[in-house]
Structures are given as C-alpha cells and as structure tokens.
Write a protein that holds these residues in place. Structure first.
Motif, PDB file in Angstrom:
ATOM      1  N   ARG A 145      54.852  22.385  52.392  1.00  0.00           N
ATOM      2  CA  ARG A 145      54.599  23.831  52.346  1.00  0.00           C
ATOM      3  C   ARG A 145      54.015  24.248  51.003  1.00  0.00           C
ATOM      4  NH1 ARG A 145      59.004  28.617  53.747  1.00  0.00           N
ATOM      5  NH2 ARG A 145      57.494  30.357  53.684  1.00  0.00           N
ATOM      6  N   ARG A 146      54.543  23.673  49.924  1.00  0.00           N
ATOM      7  CA  ARG A 146      54.000  23.998  48.600  1.00  0.00           C
ATOM      8  C   ARG A 146      52.562  23.522  48.450  1.00  0.00           C
ATOM      9  NH1 ARG A 146      58.017  22.084  43.973  1.00  0.00           N
ATOM     10  NH2 ARG A 146      56.255  22.942  42.763  1.00  0.00           N
ATOM     11  N   ALA A 147      52.216  22.419  49.109  1.00  0.00           N
ATOM     12  CA  ALA A 147      50.853  21.906  49.038  1.00  0.00           C
ATOM     13  C   ALA A 147      49.894  22.642  49.969  1.00  0.00           C
ATOM     14  CB  ALA A 147      50.839  20.415  49.372  1.00  0.00           C
ATOM     15  N   GLY A 148      50.402  23.568  50.764  1.00  0.00           N
ATOM     16  CA  GLY A 148      49.545  24.306  51.677  1.00  0.00           C
ATOM     17  C   GLY A 148      49.093  23.504  52.872  1.00  0.00           C
ATOM     18  N   THR A 149      49.880  22.523  53.286  1.00  0.00           N
ATOM     19  CA  THR A 149      49.514  21.681  54.421  1.00  0.00           C
ATOM     20  C   THR A 149      49.589  22.471  55.722  1.00  0.00           C
ATOM     21  OG1 THR A 149      50.439  19.782  53.249  1.00  0.00           O
ATOM     22  CG2 THR A 149      50.016  19.518  55.602  1.00  0.00           C
ATOM     23  N   ASP A 150      48.593  22.268  56.556  1.00  0.00           N
ATOM     24  CA  ASP A 150      48.592  22.922  57.856  1.00  0.00           C
ATOM     25  C   ASP A 150      49.732  22.380  58.710  1.00  0.00           C
ATOM     26  OD1 ASP A 150      47.770  24.508  59.962  1.00  0.00           O
ATOM     27  OD2 ASP A 150      46.405  22.995  60.753  1.00  0.00           O
ATOM     28  N   ARG A 151      50.472  23.268  59.344  1.00  0.00           N
ATOM     29  CA  ARG A 151      51.644  22.911  60.153  1.00  0.00           C
ATOM     30  C   ARG A 151      52.577  21.998  59.357  1.00  0.00           C
ATOM     31  NH1 ARG A 151      49.328  21.101  65.922  1.00  0.00           N
ATOM     32  NH2 ARG A 151      48.006  19.813  64.584  1.00  0.00           N
ATOM     33  N   TRP A 152      53.005  22.472  58.213  1.00  0.00           N
ATOM     34  CA  TRP A 152      53.845  21.693  57.304  1.00  0.00           C
ATOM     35  C   TRP A 152      55.184  21.316  57.910  1.00  0.00           C
ATOM     36  CZ3 TRP A 152      58.398  24.243  56.554  1.00  0.00           C
ATOM     37  CH2 TRP A 152      58.399  25.622  56.790  1.00  0.00           C
ATOM     38  N   TRP A 153      55.619  22.046  58.890  1.00  0.00           N
ATOM     39  CA  TRP A 153      56.927  21.827  59.493  1.00  0.00           C
ATOM     40  C   TRP A 153      56.914  20.726  60.557  1.00  0.00           C
ATOM     41  CZ3 TRP A 153      55.885  22.545  64.550  1.00  0.00           C
ATOM     42  CH2 TRP A 153      54.809  23.380  64.869  1.00  0.00           C
ATOM     43  N   LEU A 154      55.724  20.301  61.006  1.00  0.00           N
ATOM     44  CA  LEU A 154      55.634  19.409  62.156  1.00  0.00           C
ATOM     45  C   LEU A 154      56.207  18.013  61.901  1.00  0.00           C
ATOM     46  CD1 LEU A 154      54.711  19.236  65.060  1.00  0.00           C
ATOM     47  CD2 LEU A 154      52.430  18.620  64.267  1.00  0.00           C
ATOM     48  N   PRO A 155      55.904  17.326  60.773  1.00  0.00           N
ATOM     49  CA  PRO A 155      56.483  15.988  60.569  1.00  0.00           C
ATOM     50  C   PRO A 155      58.012  15.993  60.536  1.00  0.00           C
ATOM     51  CG  PRO A 155      54.621  16.315  59.104  1.00  0.00           C
ATOM     52  CD  PRO A 155      54.903  17.640  59.724  1.00  0.00           C
ATOM     53  N   SER A 156      58.599  16.978  59.865  1.00  0.00           N
ATOM     54  CA  SER A 156      60.064  17.030  59.804  1.00  0.00           C
ATOM     55  C   SER A 156      60.664  17.306  61.177  1.00  0.00           C
ATOM     56  CB  SER A 156      60.505  18.102  58.806  1.00  0.00           C
ATOM     57  OG  SER A 156      60.078  17.778  57.497  1.00  0.00           O
ATOM     58  N   THR A 157      60.033  18.167  61.933  1.00  0.00           N
ATOM     59  CA  THR A 157      60.517  18.448  63.286  1.00  0.00           C
ATOM     60  C   THR A 157      60.419  17.211  64.177  1.00  0.00           C
ATOM     61  OG1 THR A 157      59.781  20.747  63.041  1.00  0.00           O
ATOM     62  CG2 THR A 157      60.247  19.969  65.269  1.00  0.00           C
ATOM     63  N   ALA A 158      59.325  16.471  64.046  1.00  0.00           N
ATOM     64  CA  ALA A 158      59.160  15.253  64.828  1.00  0.00           C
ATOM     65  C   ALA A 158      60.205  14.208  64.444  1.00  0.00           C
ATOM     66  CB  ALA A 158      57.753  14.694  64.638  1.00  0.00           C
ATOM     67  N   ALA A 159      60.528  14.103  63.144  1.00  0.00           N
ATOM     68  CA  ALA A 159      61.554  13.149  62.718  1.00  0.00           C
ATOM     69  C   ALA A 159      62.920  13.521  63.279  1.00  0.00           C
ATOM     70  CB  ALA A 159      61.599  13.097  61.196  1.00  0.00           C
ATOM     71  N   ALA A 160      63.241  14.809  63.295  1.00  0.00           N
ATOM     72  CA  ALA A 160      64.511  15.241  63.879  1.00  0.00           C
ATOM     73  C   ALA A 160      64.565  14.940  65.375  1.00  0.00           C
ATOM     74  CB  ALA A 160      64.705  16.738  63.623  1.00  0.00           C
ATOM     75  N   ALA A 161      63.443  15.161  66.070  1.00  0.00           N
ATOM     76  CA  ALA A 161      63.396  14.840  67.508  1.00  0.00           C
ATOM     77  C   ALA A 161      63.532  13.341  67.736  1.00  0.00           C
ATOM     78  CB  ALA A 161      62.097  15.365  68.107  1.00  0.00           C
ATOM     79  N   LEU A 162      62.950  12.541  66.856  1.00  0.00           N
ATOM     80  CA  LEU A 162      63.067  11.081  66.984  1.00  0.00           C
ATOM     81  C   LEU A 162      64.516  10.633  66.826  1.00  0.00           C
ATOM     82  CD1 LEU A 162      61.507   8.358  67.196  1.00  0.00           C
ATOM     83  CD2 LEU A 162      61.486   8.338  64.696  1.00  0.00           C
ATOM     84  N   MET A 163      65.207  11.238  65.875  1.00  0.00           N
ATOM     85  CA  MET A 163      66.611  10.878  65.673  1.00  0.00           C
ATOM     86  C   MET A 163      67.456  11.292  66.874  1.00  0.00           C
ATOM     87  SD  MET A 163      68.428   9.353  63.374  1.00  0.00           S
ATOM     88  CE  MET A 163      69.599   8.575  64.465  1.00  0.00           C
ATOM     89  N   ALA A 164      67.139  12.427  67.477  1.00  0.00           N
ATOM     90  CA  ALA A 164      67.872  12.861  68.666  1.00  0.00           C
ATOM     91  C   ALA A 164      67.586  11.961  69.862  1.00  0.00           C
ATOM     92  CB  ALA A 164      67.504  14.308  69.000  1.00  0.00           C
ATOM     93  N   LEU A 165      66.427  11.285  69.838  1.00  0.00           N
ATOM     94  CA  LEU A 165      66.082  10.395  70.939  1.00  0.00           C
ATOM     95  C   LEU A 165      66.896   9.102  70.930  1.00  0.00           C
ATOM     96  CD1 LEU A 165      64.068  10.046  73.321  1.00  0.00           C
ATOM     97  CD2 LEU A 165      62.498   8.973  71.693  1.00  0.00           C
ATOM     98  N   VAL A 166      67.416   8.734  69.764  1.00  0.00           N
ATOM     99  CA  VAL A 166      68.143   7.463  69.651  1.00  0.00           C
ATOM    100  C   VAL A 166      69.361   7.416  70.578  1.00  0.00           C
ATOM    101  CG1 VAL A 166      69.468   5.996  68.083  1.00  0.00           C
ATOM    102  CG2 VAL A 166      67.276   6.937  67.353  1.00  0.00           C
ATOM    103  N   PRO A 167      70.311   8.358  70.495  1.00  0.00           N
ATOM    104  CA  PRO A 167      71.454   8.274  71.433  1.00  0.00           C
ATOM    105  C   PRO A 167      71.042   8.460  72.885  1.00  0.00           C
ATOM    106  CG  PRO A 167      71.497  10.343  70.211  1.00  0.00           C
ATOM    107  CD  PRO A 167      70.463   9.492  69.561  1.00  0.00           C
ATOM    108  N   ALA A 168      69.960   9.214  73.127  1.00  0.00           N
ATOM    109  CA  ALA A 168      69.504   9.396  74.500  1.00  0.00           C
ATOM    110  C   ALA A 168      68.999   8.097  75.109  1.00  0.00           C
ATOM    111  CB  ALA A 168      68.394  10.460  74.540  1.00  0.00           C
ATOM    112  N   LEU A 169      68.571   7.145  74.275  1.00  0.00           N
ATOM    113  CA  LEU A 169      68.142   5.839  74.772  1.00  0.00           C
ATOM    114  C   LEU A 169      69.253   4.799  74.706  1.00  0.00           C
ATOM    115  CD1 LEU A 169      64.579   5.601  73.140  1.00  0.00           C
ATOM    116  CD2 LEU A 169      65.115   6.071  75.535  1.00  0.00           C
TER     117      LEU A 169
END
Length: 273
Positions: A145-169
C-alpha cells in the motif's frame, strides 16, 4: 561537320546533375502523406506483418507477450510431478501397498522420542504457524500500500485463502485414507500430516509474501534456506517423536508443493500486471 545536340530529359541520357522528378510520379522513399516518416509507406497505418505489429515488453524490447512458447509444458511438469507422487503415495496408503512396509521399517529406525523432537514438531502447531503468517500478511500488505501497488490487498488475501484451503483438503483425506498411527501415537487418520501441511503452507506463504520487499539477495537467500530448514525440522520432529509415519510427511510435502507453486504463479502474474 557539327554534331547535332541531343534533347535533354530523354531515356538513357547521361548528365552531371541530379535527376529531376517527373510530374505525377511518386518516389518510393518519400515520407507518408500523414507525416509518419516511414520511407516505405504512403500513410501512417501500422504495418501488417506479424513482426512489425508486435508489442514491446515492460522494458521496451520487442517480443511476444506471456506465456512464451514452451512455458505451459514446463508448468505442467512443475505441478504434475508432485501431484503424481501424492497420488501414488495415497494409492499405496489406501491399498496397503508394499511401500508401506518400507515406511514402517524406516519409522522403527528413526523413532526416538525426546524433547528436541517434540519442540521441532510443535513448530507445526496452528498456535505457532498462523501468527507468523498473520504478521507476514499485514506487513506485506502495508508495504504494498505504501508503494502504491495496484490491488495491494490481493496477495495477502490470496495467502489467507490458501491457508484456509489446507484443512479443507487435509481433513477429508484423513477420513478417506483412515491410516492407523504408530505405536507411540495410536489411532487413525494420520495421512497426510496436518502439522507438516500447516508448517509448509503457513511459513511458505509468509516467505513468498515477504521476499519481494527484501532488497538484499543474501537476505532473500537466507529466508528461503531458513524456510526449508524449518519445514524439514518440523517433519523430522514428527517422525522422530513417533507422531507420524514418514510417508505421512512426504505426502504432505507433495500436496503443499502443488499449493505453494500455484500461489507463486499467482503472485508472479499479479506482479506483472
């Protein structure tokens, strides 16, 4: 006898001066009508050849846009090998195949419960791994966000979703295989190792999120090596303590490799955009 002078401007005459343009004739190397400056075109339309119509890449060099030829085959190979190994190990576990006899012999040779192995195995607990991932999520999102990256929240959100996928598998696979535990840890549902999967994905996703913001190549290298040693330590602790068979750990490695490679490809595509 005087020579009759030849008329000027006839075909084949030899004159010391430059040629003169005839009315109504266009020279091939004059600039276009729209001022394009192209010596071979009469207008400013883009060239029709595939080579002339190529776009430049991010740093201005001409070339094709991704994916380049050969890349899909490489990605299929990269993702296919661990997926194939995981399928093979799972099949051996379900069918009680001969690979399990080797697995049991290796386990008996390695089991030696002690405090060190227990401490290493505890690094795969949710209470330890998830807070580390959360810190990496927040820090990388703040940097983006400080670097002005477009959709700065997307990588962190994807990592959280990946972690939630672990117990589901992992949880359905444990129920499906219903593998009995070791002598030290009786019970069923030990394949694949949940502690190994938690450590591999949580620490791996945290590493992939932090890596782009580290300036020093030595620091990045140390982080990747540290991640590998951490996952190996957790895996060794689980087997040494007798809480998992070796194949439980190896199966989790294969599964998490596929997940982390997919996450890495997602981050690479996001950074290019």
């Amino acid at each position: 006898m005087r020579d009759t002078p030849r008329p000027q401007g006839t075909v084949g005459d030899i004159r010391p001066g430059p040629p003169q343009l005839r009315p109504g004739r266009a020279l091939a190397h004059t600039t276009g009508a729209s001022g394009s400056g192209s010596p071979h075109r009469s207008d400013s339309r883009p060239p029709q050849t595939p080579r002339g119509g190529r776009r430049t890449d991010l740093i201005g060099r001409p070339g094709t846009t991704p994916p380049v030829p050969g890349r899909p085959a490489f990605l299929i190979l990269l993702l296919g090998i661990p997926a194939l190994l995981f399928a093979l190990i799972t099949w051996q576990v379900v069918e009680d195949g001969p690979l399990l006899r080797v697995d049991e012999r290796v386990s008996r040779a390695l089991v030696y419960p002690d405090r060190v192995s227990a401490g290493l195995a505890d690094l795969g607990n949710v209470e330890v791994a998830i807070p580390v991932l959360v810190v990496a999520l927040l820090w990388s999102a703040r940097q983006a966000r400080r670097a002005g990256t477009d959709r700065w929240w997307l990588p962190s959100t994807a990592a959280a979703a990946l972690m939630a996928l672990v117990p589901a598998l992992v949880v359905p696979l444990k129920v499906l295989t219903d593998r009995p535990g070791t002598v030290v840890s009786p019970g069923t549902g030990y394949y694949p190792s949940g502690h190994t999967a938690t450590a591999a994905v949580a620490y791996g996703a945290a590493t992939l999120l932090v890596l782009p913001w580290l300036r020093s190549a030595r620091t990045r290298r140390a982080l990747v090596i540290g991640y590998g040693l951490l996952v190996l330590g957790v895996s060794f602790g689980l087997v040494r303590r007798g809480w998992h068979w070796p194949l439980d750990v190896v199966g989790s490695w294969c599964l998490c490799t596929v997940l982390l490679l997919g996450f890495w490809l997602f981050l690479a595509r996001h950074s290019r955009r």
